[in-house]
Write a protein that holds these residues in place. Structure first.
Motif, mmCIF file in Angstrom:
data_model
loop_
_atom_site.group_PDB
_atom_site.id
_atom_site.type_symbol
_atom_site.label_atom_id
_atom_site.label_comp_id
_atom_site.label_asym_id
_atom_site.label_seq_id
_atom_site.Cartn_x
_atom_site.Cartn_y
_atom_site.Cartn_z
ATOM 1 N N ALA A 316 0.829 -1.200 0.000
ATOM 2 C CA ALA A 316 0.000 0.000 0.000
ATOM 3 C C ALA A 316 0.870 1.259 0.000
ATOM 4 O O ALA A 316 0.559 2.234 -0.696
ATOM 5 N N ALA A 317 1.954 1.247 0.761
ATOM 6 C CA ALA A 317 2.854 2.401 0.787
ATOM 7 C C ALA A 317 3.468 2.643 -0.592
ATOM 8 O O ALA A 317 3.623 3.795 -1.035
ATOM 9 N N LYS A 318 3.812 1.566 -1.297
ATOM 10 C CA LYS A 318 4.382 1.700 -2.640
ATOM 11 C C LYS A 318 3.368 2.304 -3.603
ATOM 12 O O LYS A 318 3.703 3.188 -4.409
ATOM 13 N N VAL A 319 2.120 1.845 -3.515
ATOM 14 C CA VAL A 319 1.072 2.389 -4.382
ATOM 15 C C VAL A 319 0.809 3.854 -4.064
ATOM 16 O O VAL A 319 0.652 4.688 -4.965
ATOM 17 N N ARG A 320 0.760 4.189 -2.779
ATOM 18 C CA ARG A 320 0.518 5.586 -2.394
ATOM 19 C C ARG A 320 1.607 6.506 -2.940
ATOM 20 O O ARG A 320 1.308 7.585 -3.499
ATOM 21 N N THR A 321 2.864 6.105 -2.797
ATOM 22 C CA THR A 321 3.965 6.916 -3.314
ATOM 23 C C THR A 321 3.866 7.069 -4.828
ATOM 24 O O THR A 321 4.061 8.160 -5.377
ATOM 25 N N TRP A 322 3.558 5.984 -5.525
ATOM 26 C CA TRP A 322 3.411 6.035 -6.987
ATOM 27 C C TRP A 322 2.304 6.990 -7.401
ATOM 28 O O TRP A 322 2.479 7.812 -8.312
ATOM 29 N N LEU A 323 1.157 6.900 -6.734
ATOM 30 C CA LEU A 323 0.037 7.777 -7.089
ATOM 31 C C LEU A 323 0.383 9.244 -6.852
ATOM 32 O O LEU A 323 0.091 10.105 -7.686
ATOM 33 N N ARG A 324 1.011 9.534 -5.704
ATOM 34 C CA ARG A 324 1.278 10.935 -5.350
ATOM 35 C C ARG A 324 2.394 11.541 -6.190
ATOM 36 O O ARG A 324 2.296 12.699 -6.615
ATOM 37 N N THR A 325 3.473 10.771 -6.418
ATOM 38 C CA THR A 325 4.658 11.346 -7.053
ATOM 39 C C THR A 325 4.696 11.165 -8.564
ATOM 40 O O THR A 325 5.227 12.019 -9.279
ATOM 41 N N SER A 326 4.148 10.052 -9.062
ATOM 42 C CA SER A 326 4.240 9.773 -10.503
ATOM 43 C C SER A 326 2.965 10.084 -11.271
ATOM 44 O O SER A 326 3.017 10.416 -12.455
ATOM 45 N N GLU A 327 1.819 9.971 -10.613
ATOM 46 C CA GLU A 327 0.547 10.116 -11.315
ATOM 47 C C GLU A 327 -0.245 11.353 -10.898
ATOM 48 O O GLU A 327 -1.327 11.606 -11.430
ATOM 49 N N ASP A 328 0.269 12.102 -9.916
ATOM 50 C CA ASP A 328 -0.388 13.332 -9.449
ATOM 51 C C ASP A 328 -1.828 13.072 -9.010
ATOM 52 O O ASP A 328 -2.744 13.836 -9.311
ATOM 53 N N VAL A 329 -2.026 11.970 -8.298
ATOM 54 C CA VAL A 329 -3.332 11.623 -7.749
ATOM 55 C C VAL A 329 -3.297 11.912 -6.253
ATOM 56 O O VAL A 329 -2.529 11.298 -5.506
#
Length: 345
Positions: A316-329
């Motif tokens: 979940a932490a990996k997904v959260r970081t990806w969404l916030r930093t790479s996808e601007d979600v």
């Protein structure tokens, strides 16, 4: 809906500094808030929170749609201040129940009505309890309060400040969180689906418990139905009950993708899926990975999009970081939760 409100004054030598610390704590937990005219305001999901510094104190105001949520929000504020100031606080909350020695407003004592196996590794427990109206209004999750088999049950109770006193460690109560899979508040029951993975006291209890047994429930909490209608939902077995309930409650014109990771094909469950939703089962035994697959799946776009993910905590932490930093979600467009940790036994 009538609103339940409460307020308290926390005496502090540096209320502005304390408010800054609360803001930083909320940011670290991915909680959205606003700061205007010196005050902090936050929609917590179960109610509204407002913190305003005054001379030598921090004024705290909360409002919720139910007494259960009001109690939980007041408890959450107290616990956060405990942690930030390193001491137990004793806030005098206005408008809250002070039934010293009685059950907290968000706790019910339930009785097991029935137990059935669904699929290969899920057990469905139907629990009966009084006054379940609040549990049908908000929050997908509850905590089961499972007493020790070796000792008489000791349930949580309120102290003279209206704060919950939990059983001591020697009373041996387990308190795992689970999704409310289905609920009929009028008939007085709710269903909980337990993934029996063969580890831990909750799985042993679920295997051994018999109809008529008592178990506590605390809640509701832990997020509500995703907003909008353009979705990407993803999770492992522990998220399956929540995803199933979300899909059953989905608007008829919902569209998007649902990704569910299980061990093998035998672990699938029958789900009710809207026509605009594409369901994909992933099998760990075949090398599938929910995080990698999610990152390769096109995200929904537009103002009604929402991305939802629940699985093991580090994933979940990996997904959260990806969404916030790479996808601007941001957090307003997403829900990411760690339902369990790999180190659990």
């Amino acid at each position: 809906m009538s609103m339940h409100t409460s307020a308290a004054l926390f005496r502090d030598a540096d209320p502005v500094g304390l408010l800054d610390a609360v803001a930083a704590d909320l940011t670290a937990q991915d909680v959205t808030y606003a700061r205007e005219n010196g005050a902090l305001e936050c929609d917590t999901g179960i109610g509204q929170l407002r913190l305003c510094p005054e001379t030598g104190a921090l004024r705290i105001e909360v409002s919720c749609g139910s007494a259960s949520n009001l109690h939980m929000l007041c408890e959450g504020v107290s616990a956060r201040l405990d942690r930030l100031r390193g001491t137990a606080v004793a806030l005098d909350w206005s408008g809250t129940e002070r039934r010293t020695g009685g059950l907290p407003p968000n706790v019910r004592i339930a009785r097991l009505l029935s137990k059935e196996r669904i699929g290969t590794r899920f057990l469905r427990l139907r629990l009966a309890a009084e006054d379940l109206g609040d549990f049908a209004l908000s929050g997908l999750h509850i905590r089961l309060l499972i007493p020790s088999a070796e000792r008489p049950p000791v349930w949580p109770h309120l102290n003279d400040k209206g704060r919950t006193i939990w059983p001591s460690a020697e009373d041996g109560m387990a308190m795992p969180a689970y999704t409310i899979r289905d609920i009929d508040a009028g008939a007085g029951w709710l269903d909980v689906d337990i993934f029996v993975h063969g580890r831990g006291p909750t799985c042993r209890w679920a295997d051994e418990v018999r109809p008529g047994a008592e178990v506590g429930i605390s809640g509701p909490g832990g997020g509500w139905m995703p907003p909008g209608r353009r979705w990407l939902l993803a999770g492992d077995e522990t998220a399956l009950p929540a995803i199933a309930r979300i899909l059953e409650a989905a608007p008829a014109d919902a569209e998007g993708d649902v990704l569910i990771e299980v061990d093998t094909n035998d672990d699938r469950l029958d789900l009710s899926v809207p026509s605009g939703i594409r369901l994909r089962w992933l099998h760990r035994a075949d090398g599938d990975d929910i995080v990698d697959t999610m990152m390769k799946t096109a995200l929904p776009q537009g103002p009604e999009r929402h991305i939802w993910f629940a699985a093991e905590k580090t994933r979940a932490a990996k997904v959260r970081t990806w969404l916030r930093t790479s996808e601007d979600v941001g957090p307003k467009e997403s829900y990411v939760a760690g339902y369990w940790t790999e180190t659990e036994t």
